[in-house]
Design a protein around this motif. Sequence first.
Motif, mmCIF file in Angstrom:
data_model
loop_
_atom_site.group_PDB
_atom_site.id
_atom_site.type_symbol
_atom_site.label_atom_id
_atom_site.label_comp_id
_atom_site.label_asym_id
_atom_site.label_seq_id
_atom_site.Cartn_x
_atom_site.Cartn_y
_atom_site.Cartn_z
ATOM 1 N N GLU A 194 1.196 -1.585 -0.287
ATOM 2 C CA GLU A 194 0.152 -0.847 0.066
ATOM 3 C C GLU A 194 1.054 1.297 -0.076
ATOM 4 O O GLU A 194 0.513 2.232 -1.209
ATOM 5 N N GLU A 195 2.461 0.969 0.971
ATOM 6 C CA GLU A 195 2.774 2.262 0.713
ATOM 7 C C GLU A 195 3.731 2.281 -0.159
ATOM 8 O O GLU A 195 3.954 4.349 -0.844
ATOM 9 N N LEU A 196 3.930 1.504 -0.618
ATOM 10 C CA LEU A 196 4.625 1.965 -2.021
ATOM 11 C C LEU A 196 3.925 2.534 -3.670
ATOM 12 O O LEU A 196 4.560 3.098 -4.467
ATOM 13 N N THR A 197 2.489 1.660 -3.696
ATOM 14 C CA THR A 197 2.072 1.333 -4.855
ATOM 15 C C THR A 197 1.036 2.603 -4.915
ATOM 16 O O THR A 197 -0.029 2.926 -5.954
ATOM 17 N N GLY A 198 0.407 2.549 -3.180
ATOM 18 C CA GLY A 198 -0.827 3.248 -3.067
ATOM 19 C C GLY A 198 -2.435 3.047 -4.284
ATOM 20 O O GLY A 198 -3.574 2.968 -3.456
ATOM 21 N N THR A 199 -1.806 0.886 -3.802
ATOM 22 C CA THR A 199 -2.869 0.409 -3.823
ATOM 23 C C THR A 199 -3.856 0.164 -2.642
ATOM 24 O O THR A 199 -2.834 -0.799 -2.041
ATOM 25 N N SER A 200 -4.891 -0.152 -2.559
ATOM 26 C CA SER A 200 -5.708 -0.502 -1.010
ATOM 27 C C SER A 200 -5.483 -1.976 -1.560
ATOM 28 O O SER A 200 -5.316 -2.302 -2.114
ATOM 29 N N GLN A 201 -5.215 -2.550 -0.424
ATOM 30 C CA GLN A 201 -5.385 -4.125 0.200
ATOM 31 C C GLN A 201 -6.065 -4.891 1.333
ATOM 32 O O GLN A 201 -5.513 -5.314 2.273
ATOM 33 N N LYS A 202 -7.059 -4.154 0.984
ATOM 34 C CA LYS A 202 -7.587 -4.419 1.600
ATOM 35 C C LYS A 202 -9.562 -5.238 1.382
ATOM 36 O O LYS A 202 -10.036 -4.065 0.551
ATOM 37 N N GLY A 203 -10.021 -5.745 2.482
ATOM 38 C CA GLY A 203 -11.106 -6.665 1.582
ATOM 39 C C GLY A 203 -10.776 -6.955 0.557
ATOM 40 O O GLY A 203 -9.560 -7.554 -0.133
ATOM 41 N N GLN A 204 -12.390 -6.550 -0.819
ATOM 42 C CA GLN A 204 -12.115 -7.631 -2.125
ATOM 43 C C GLN A 204 -11.198 -6.535 -2.955
ATOM 44 O O GLN A 204 -10.488 -6.895 -4.216
ATOM 45 N N ILE A 242 -8.929 1.024 -10.519
ATOM 46 C CA ILE A 242 -9.877 -0.884 -9.771
ATOM 47 C C ILE A 242 -8.362 -1.186 -9.208
ATOM 48 O O ILE A 242 -9.561 -1.582 -7.921
ATOM 49 N N TYR A 243 -7.219 -0.852 -9.068
ATOM 50 C CA TYR A 243 -6.588 -0.567 -7.870
ATOM 51 C C TYR A 243 -6.700 0.061 -6.626
ATOM 52 O O TYR A 243 -6.032 -0.468 -5.369
ATOM 53 N N PHE A 244 -7.275 0.825 -6.910
ATOM 54 C CA PHE A 244 -7.131 1.754 -5.651
ATOM 55 C C PHE A 244 -8.204 2.204 -5.339
ATOM 56 O O PHE A 244 -9.677 1.520 -5.489
ATOM 57 N N ASP A 245 -8.427 2.411 -3.668
ATOM 58 C CA ASP A 245 -9.761 2.906 -2.703
ATOM 59 C C ASP A 245 -10.505 4.075 -3.686
ATOM 60 O O ASP A 245 -10.122 4.744 -4.972
ATOM 61 N N PRO A 246 -11.778 4.137 -3.447
ATOM 62 C CA PRO A 246 -12.493 4.727 -4.415
ATOM 63 C C PRO A 246 -11.739 6.644 -3.778
ATOM 64 O O PRO A 246 -11.794 7.174 -5.098
ATOM 65 N N ASP A 247 -11.694 7.046 -2.373
ATOM 66 C CA ASP A 247 -11.124 8.345 -2.258
ATOM 67 C C ASP A 247 -9.738 8.529 -2.925
ATOM 68 O O ASP A 247 -9.756 9.563 -3.749
ATOM 69 N N LYS A 248 -8.837 7.277 -3.186
ATOM 70 C CA LYS A 248 -7.923 8.152 -3.946
ATOM 71 C C LYS A 248 -7.831 7.643 -5.630
ATOM 72 O O LYS A 248 -6.997 9.066 -6.307
ATOM 73 N N CYS A 249 -8.951 7.022 -5.547
ATOM 74 C CA CYS A 249 -9.300 7.135 -7.399
ATOM 75 C C CYS A 249 -9.405 8.361 -7.856
ATOM 76 O O CYS A 249 -8.922 8.978 -8.549
#
Length: 634
Positions: free
Chosen positions: A17-27, A221-228
Amino acid sequence: MNKIKAHEREILYKVVEELTGTSQKGQFRKEIFISSISSRMKKLNLDTLADYLRRVRNDNAEFDYFLSSITIHTTSWFRESPHFDLTIKFVSDYLKNNINKTLRVLVLGCSTGQEVYSLGLCLEKIRCENNLFNYEIHGLDIDSKSIEKAKLALYDESELEQIPEEYSFFININKKSYGDKFSLGKNILDRCRFYVGNIKDEFNLGSFTEFQIIFIRNVLIYFDPDKCSQIIDHILKFLTINGLLVLGHSESLSIIPPELTQYGPSCYKKTNKKNTDISKRAYFAPRTIQKKHLLIIDTLPTIKAPLKALFEKNGYTVDSADILSDATKNIANQHYDLITLCLNLTAEKEIAWIKQQCGKNNLKIPIIILSESDAHEATSVFDALASGAQIYFTKDIVFSSPNEIIEAANSLTKEKLPAHLNFPSALSKPHLKHISPKLIIIGASTGGPNAIWRLLRNMPQICPPILIVQHMQASFLAEFAKTVSEISNLKLGSSKNFEKLENNHIYLAHDDYHIEVKKKDGALVLHHSTAEPLNRHRPSIDKLFLSVADLKIPAIAILLTGMGRDGAYGLLKLSQTGLAYTLAESEQSCMLYGMSKEAIEIGAVSYVGTIDELRDQLDICLRLKYSNNIASAQ
């Protein structure tokens, strides 16, 4: 050891998460890189994740390897091909007022370069037709190894099948220099540049601050809505007024800000309006969406109980009704997104109820029929579909293939794009005058019966043989063939092996076998095959389509609703003969947008449309064929 423990996994997800910003929570969590890192630790003989992360921190080469392992590299040439048609249209309009300006394109998450070079092929073709036009394409990706491959621009020859024939002039095949690989022409390579960067950061591209087109597809699709929403805000700074923003098909904005107007499916043009309301800068709805509401109508707990458990497990709120009168009350008092209705015995009451609800009461809720698989059930199932139900499954699918019914349910309850934002005009090829088809071949799966009935209703008596592959259990095929014959007003052709194909006849498999077209004594004949299932199906759509492609004869090929990818490859091969007019049902029209979507994405389709639009194309082709035959006779 080398196995990553449970608590280490959480550490690894946090690092990603820290490196890429992509969410690694839940789905959003991606398990795939866990095994990759475990294998890497074993190869380096490191026992703990802490040892490995220390190595990553202190070794630049290992950091690059790690970053490549935790990022997604899926890409292909002309992926989601309708976007390229819309881009070509946009550039054509742009040239009317900007012929002397250099068009700049930015591709974010460019991976190994196929998307950048696909755009390069499109723009180079335009440049060759407009001497004053020039372009640049800039690609950015977090993975340095992918960027190295993109700069190298050498690709396996097997990927050539993904590139439309019209761009072959710009492909560089040199066995002596490249072996079994290919590259692109120098004019394209000189205009494409690549950078390592992370879209989660406030990236910059040096002196390049304005772009007329920005592609960011299948990345958000790999980011959470807020980050998108934050990412969209940032990239809009780089997009010029009237510029084009292209997202992936599954990444459409839930809320379109004033700065943008819809240009096509998941495509937007930037306006000169400003959005100053910070509270309205959430462009993507949270993934925790409101649960869909299902009504199960069935008297038997042996199906009702597991069906209820299946849908609840997949996020649905479920009510049930034992009798039809209770179901009617439920519908009057509750909002439902979907109904499942089990047919019992003669099914007369159920069919009458469907007619009443869908006819007089104008019910708009999709209905899935569940039935037994015996041949005598076929008539009831097809009556239910003709009365207003959308699709059917046999009851055993609840236990044997539960994902199929869930995928169908999700598709039926998915909000469809408005018709004017689909692709028929963008994917219509002006070569109808050259089509004088010897055959019409059609493939369909889930949702196919209704689609085929509508497509072929009251066919003109001037048509070539029609061959159909419809995925369904073998015990229903013969009855389905009769319904198609009755609705189309065409004769039902014999299902005998090596039967000569005749005009104004339809042909379908009547049992568990493939159907193909062969030539015998100069005539086209029906051929049965008990070869292994293809794409898990027998009969298989690809099997029929490929047999016609091998014959290299003029044909119309149509791929309709259904899950999976059966028929897409065969449609591509037909398209590549240059003799077939290839059509696919649009997302707006499909009960299940799977097979036709796959065909569109691999560049196999000449025209995309609703069932009514596909029928219009059929009628035009047949009138042209009839006119040409009269002219030839005179």
